[in-house]
Each structure stands twice: as structure tokens, then as C-alpha cells.
Design a protein around this motif. Structure first.
Motif, PDB file in Angstrom:
ATOM      1  N   MET A  95       2.465 -11.144  -9.718  1.00 21.10           N
ATOM      2  CA  MET A  95       1.396  -9.956  -9.986  1.00 21.10           C
ATOM      3  C   MET A  95       2.133  -8.623  -9.861  1.00 21.10           C
ATOM      4  O   MET A  95       1.420  -7.652 -10.044  1.00 21.10           O
ATOM      5  CB  MET A  95       0.412 -10.411  -9.127  1.00 21.10           C
ATOM      6  N   LYS A  96       3.311  -8.510  -9.143  1.00 18.64           N
ATOM      7  CA  LYS A  96       3.985  -7.356  -8.391  1.00 18.64           C
ATOM      8  C   LYS A  96       3.151  -6.420  -7.764  1.00 18.64           C
ATOM      9  O   LYS A  96       2.994  -5.254  -8.167  1.00 18.64           O
ATOM     10  CB  LYS A  96       4.182  -6.480 -10.055  1.00 18.64           C
ATOM     11  N   LEU A  97       2.219  -7.108  -6.874  1.00 21.26           N
ATOM     12  CA  LEU A  97       1.343  -6.287  -5.884  1.00 21.26           C
ATOM     13  C   LEU A  97       2.312  -5.624  -5.014  1.00 21.26           C
ATOM     14  O   LEU A  97       2.922  -5.936  -4.330  1.00 21.26           O
ATOM     15  CB  LEU A  97       0.595  -7.362  -5.076  1.00 21.26           C
ATOM     16  N   LYS A  98       1.923  -4.299  -4.619  1.00 23.44           N
ATOM     17  CA  LYS A  98       2.147  -3.367  -3.585  1.00 23.44           C
ATOM     18  C   LYS A  98       1.593  -3.918  -2.268  1.00 23.44           C
ATOM     19  O   LYS A  98       1.945  -3.710  -1.348  1.00 23.44           O
ATOM     20  CB  LYS A  98       2.077  -1.893  -4.185  1.00 23.44           C
ATOM     21  N   HIS A  99       0.190  -4.446  -2.416  1.00 26.72           N
ATOM     22  CA  HIS A  99      -0.454  -4.628  -1.210  1.00 26.72           C
ATOM     23  C   HIS A  99      -1.254  -5.850  -1.601  1.00 26.72           C
ATOM     24  O   HIS A  99      -1.944  -6.220  -2.514  1.00 26.72           O
ATOM     25  CB  HIS A  99      -1.584  -3.648  -0.742  1.00 26.72           C
ATOM     26  N   ALA A 100      -1.153  -7.030  -0.580  1.00 33.69           N
ATOM     27  CA  ALA A 100      -1.593  -8.393  -0.776  1.00 33.69           C
ATOM     28  C   ALA A 100      -2.828  -8.551   0.411  1.00 33.69           C
ATOM     29  O   ALA A 100      -2.486  -8.175   1.520  1.00 33.69           O
ATOM     30  CB  ALA A 100      -0.598  -9.218  -0.719  1.00 33.69           C
ATOM     31  N   VAL A 101      -3.716  -9.188   0.105  1.00 37.76           N
ATOM     32  CA  VAL A 101      -4.849  -9.515   1.116  1.00 37.76           C
ATOM     33  C   VAL A 101      -5.008 -10.992   1.033  1.00 37.76           C
ATOM     34  O   VAL A 101      -4.972 -11.905  -0.050  1.00 37.76           O
ATOM     35  CB  VAL A 101      -6.005  -8.835   0.556  1.00 37.76           C
ATOM     36  N   LYS A 126       6.329 -12.313   3.124  1.00 41.10           N
ATOM     37  CA  LYS A 126       7.350 -10.948   3.277  1.00 41.10           C
ATOM     38  C   LYS A 126       8.591 -11.353   2.937  1.00 41.10           C
ATOM     39  O   LYS A 126       9.526 -10.449   2.535  1.00 41.10           O
ATOM     40  CB  LYS A 126       7.257 -10.918   4.979  1.00 41.10           C
ATOM     41  N   ARG A 127       9.095 -12.561   3.130  1.00 42.67           N
ATOM     42  CA  ARG A 127      10.349 -13.127   2.629  1.00 42.67           C
ATOM     43  C   ARG A 127      10.527 -12.708   1.155  1.00 42.67           C
ATOM     44  O   ARG A 127      11.731 -12.357   0.590  1.00 42.67           O
ATOM     45  CB  ARG A 127      10.685 -14.546   2.969  1.00 42.67           C
ATOM     46  N   VAL A 128       9.555 -13.207   0.199  1.00 45.62           N
ATOM     47  CA  VAL A 128       9.731 -13.094  -1.140  1.00 45.62           C
ATOM     48  C   VAL A 128       9.437 -11.816  -1.565  1.00 45.62           C
ATOM     49  O   VAL A 128       9.913 -11.351  -2.572  1.00 45.62           O
ATOM     50  CB  VAL A 128       8.817 -14.088  -1.850  1.00 45.62           C
ATOM     51  N   ASN A 129       8.662 -11.071  -0.928  1.00 45.82           N
ATOM     52  CA  ASN A 129       8.085  -9.671  -1.426  1.00 45.82           C
ATOM     53  C   ASN A 129       8.303  -8.640  -0.265  1.00 45.82           C
ATOM     54  O   ASN A 129       7.500  -8.216   0.493  1.00 45.82           O
ATOM     55  CB  ASN A 129       6.390  -9.804  -1.849  1.00 45.82           C
ATOM     56  N   PRO A 130       9.623  -8.409   0.370  1.00 46.31           N
ATOM     57  CA  PRO A 130       9.946  -7.462   1.225  1.00 46.31           C
ATOM     58  C   PRO A 130       9.072  -6.128   1.301  1.00 46.31           C
ATOM     59  O   PRO A 130       8.946  -5.495   2.259  1.00 46.31           O
ATOM     60  CB  PRO A 130      11.363  -7.438   1.337  1.00 46.31           C
ATOM     61  N   ASP A 131       8.893  -5.699  -0.010  1.00 44.19           N
ATOM     62  CA  ASP A 131       8.276  -4.350   0.017  1.00 44.19           C
ATOM     63  C   ASP A 131       6.714  -4.191   0.062  1.00 44.19           C
ATOM     64  O   ASP A 131       5.966  -3.249  -0.296  1.00 44.19           O
ATOM     65  CB  ASP A 131       8.858  -3.513  -1.456  1.00 44.19           C
ATOM     66  N   ALA A 154       3.460 -12.499  13.367  1.00 45.70           N
ATOM     67  CA  ALA A 154       4.072 -12.800  11.872  1.00 45.70           C
ATOM     68  C   ALA A 154       4.054 -11.209  11.331  1.00 45.70           C
ATOM     69  O   ALA A 154       4.459 -10.744  10.318  1.00 45.70           O
ATOM     70  CB  ALA A 154       3.136 -13.563  10.958  1.00 45.70           C
ATOM     71  N   ARG A 155       3.293 -10.190  12.012  1.00 46.67           N
ATOM     72  CA  ARG A 155       3.385  -9.012  11.532  1.00 46.67           C
ATOM     73  C   ARG A 155       2.740  -8.626  10.349  1.00 46.67           C
ATOM     74  O   ARG A 155       3.605  -7.716   9.620  1.00 46.67           O
ATOM     75  CB  ARG A 155       4.922  -8.337  11.825  1.00 46.67           C
ATOM     76  N   PRO A 156       1.661  -8.751   9.982  1.00 43.00           N
ATOM     77  CA  PRO A 156       0.962  -8.190   8.849  1.00 43.00           C
ATOM     78  C   PRO A 156       0.592  -6.665   9.173  1.00 43.00           C
ATOM     79  O   PRO A 156       0.570  -6.563  10.440  1.00 43.00           O
ATOM     80  CB  PRO A 156      -0.277  -9.184   8.471  1.00 43.00           C
TER      81      PRO A 156
END
Length: 281
Positions: A95-101, A126-131, A154-156
């Protein structure tokens, strides 16, 4: 029998659909994922999915609790899917999400109430989508702060836990959660240095003074982000709406909350806890 309250004309849901909606739906279904958008019958699903965003629901789609406002299935949940953390992470990448919920059902059937699964999901994202920044909407873990700490570790970027309603009404609409327990969870999140967020529904018979009192209570716990939305009865078996709150009062609540010191406030009839979540980071 309580008198039915007619939905006002200004509370109409605008349905939307475009190629982003279709693609979001395809990704969610192809990875066998659950979303609170569908399980909770969210009024903003069309808008959010059309923007290519969705709120993932982990731990299955069967909840161990039976809150009277919620449309999620209640019963004995299936075992956790060990592939779910990676599937969620991969869907966010597609989905190329910049922010995930991410949210979850309550898993009171598990020894750790699902905390380990939560942590694994956040770390996989975080591992798959570091940004990609992450917001999680967590249950109360029965007030076990050691389990809250597993999610924090886990640092969300944002951890949300919903108060749902004011102190007086809590026992009549939340099946197991307690007002003071939710406050303790929010306090733990904030004192660990993570942005703490909460959300409430109005239209359940609360007074303005009670809503303002809840604002004071959560501010004292360190909460900085607040969402306020209209309760909408999802089915005939759920608790009925007492009042449809006018948009002017939502704006009044928003301004009062900002005056009290909240950093970000979403307050409107169709607001839900993850609505415009990307703005809260």
C-alpha cells in the motif's frame, strides 16, 4: 422500550470508491487480513480506503469481550495466525503507507493476552517498512502494565487506548474494561515517553460537564491526542443512541480540549480513533 432517535440529515455518510479503494480491498483480502474498518462498520471506510489507508485488526476477528457499543463478533477466538505479523507488514509495503494504524480484538483467552503477538507485529512492520510510522490502538491488557510495556518496547510512534465514554456510563457499555484501568494504561504509555492518545464517543447520554471531566482525567495521565466522535448504533442488538450531537457542540468540545492543553484534537460526528491518524504523529 427506549424511544428511537431519528438520525439528522446532517449526519449522512458519503460513500466513495476509486482505484485506491479497490486496490486496498484487494490487498487486505488477498493477505487474509482483518480490518476494524469492516468489523466495526466504520462510517469513514470509503474515504480512508479511497486514500489507500486502512486500520489493520490483528489477533483474529472474534473478541473475548461483548461491549454493548461494538459490532465485532464475540465468542471463542481461533488460535493466533503466526503469519499475521508478516502479512500485515507486507500489506503495508504494497500500500506504500507512510503511516500505519493497527488495532486488535481483546484476547483474554491467551496467557499474555496477545502482547507478544502485538510486539511481533510492530517489529515486522518496522523491519519491512523502516520509513513507515506506526500507531497502535491497544486493549487494556486487564491492567497488566508489564504487558503494556511489551508494546511500548517495540517502539511504535503513537500508542492509543480508548476511554470510549465518561466514567458514569462506562459500566453500562463496556463489558470488562474499567475507567480507572484505562487511565492507568494511558499513564504508563505516557510515562514511558511514547505519545499517548485516546478516543471517546458521545451521544450515549453523557453531559458536557462529564466530557470536560474526562478531558481533565486523561490530561493528568499525560495524554496529548484526543478524538471525539458520534456513537452510531451498528446493529439492533447494540445499545441505542441517546442523542445525535450537533456539529457545533463537537467544535465546542474541540476548542475546549485545545484550551485545556491537548496537542491535537479531532472532534466531529464521523470522527473515529484512527481518522486522520497520519496527522497525529
Amino acid at each position: 422500550m427506549a424511544e428511537h432517535v431519528r438520525k439528522p440529515d446532517w449526519l449522512k455518510i458519503r460513500l466513495r470508491g476509486n482505484e485506491h479503494f479497490t486496490e486496498t480491498k484487494r490487498i487486505v483480502e488477498s493477505h487474509c487480513l482483518h480490518t476494524i474498518c469492516t468489523s466495526g462498520r466504520c462510517p469513514n471506510m470509503g474515504e480512508c480506503w479511497s486514500r489507500g489507508t486502512a486500520t489493520f485488526m490483528i489477533g483474529g476477528d472474534i473478541c473475548t469481550r461483548s461491549c454493548r457499543f461494538c459490532n465485532t463478533l464475540t465468542g471463542k477466538p481461533l488460535p493466533l495466525d503466526p503469519k499475521e505479523p508478516e502479512n500485515v507488514a507486507e500489506s503495508i509495503r504494497l500500500m506504500k503507507l507512510k503511516h500505519a494504524v493497527v488495532t486488535s480484538v481483546d484476547r483474554d483467552d491467551l496467557p499474555d493476552l496477545g502482547a507478544r503477538h502485538w510486539a511481533e507485529t510492530i517489529r515486522a512492520i518496522k523491519r519491512v517498512n523502516p520509513d513507515t510510522t506506526i500507531e497502535v490502538l491497544i486493549p487494556d491488557f486487564q491492567g497488566r502494565l508489564d504487558l503494556v510495556d511489551r508494546v511500548v518496547d517495540a517502539r511504535p510512534e503513537i500508542i492509543s487506548h480508548n476511554m470510549e465514554t465518561v466514567r458514569r456510563i462506562t459500566p453500562s457499555v463496556r463489558s470488562a474494561a474499567r475507567y480507572e484501568t484505562s487511565l492507568s494504561v494511558l499513564h504508563r504509555i505516557a510515562e514511558r515517553g511514547v505519545t499517548a492518545k485516546t478516543g471517546i464517543m458521545v451521544g450515549l447520554g453523557e453531559t458536557e460537564e462529564e466530557v470536560l471531566g474526562l478531558m481533565d482525567d486523561v490530561l493528568a495521565m499525560g495524554v496529548s491526542v484526543l478524538t471525539i466522535g458520534q456513537y452510531l448504533q451498528p446493529s439492533r442488538t447494540n445499545i441505542p443512541v441517546v442523542e445525535y450531537v450537533h456539529p457545533d457542540r463537537f467544535e465546542w468540545y474541540r476548542q475546549k480540549a485545545l484550551d485545556k492543553g491537548f496537542k491535537h484534537v479531532e472532534s466531529a460526528p464521523l470522527v473515529r480513533s484512527s481518522y486522520h491518524a497520519e496527522k497525529h504523529v
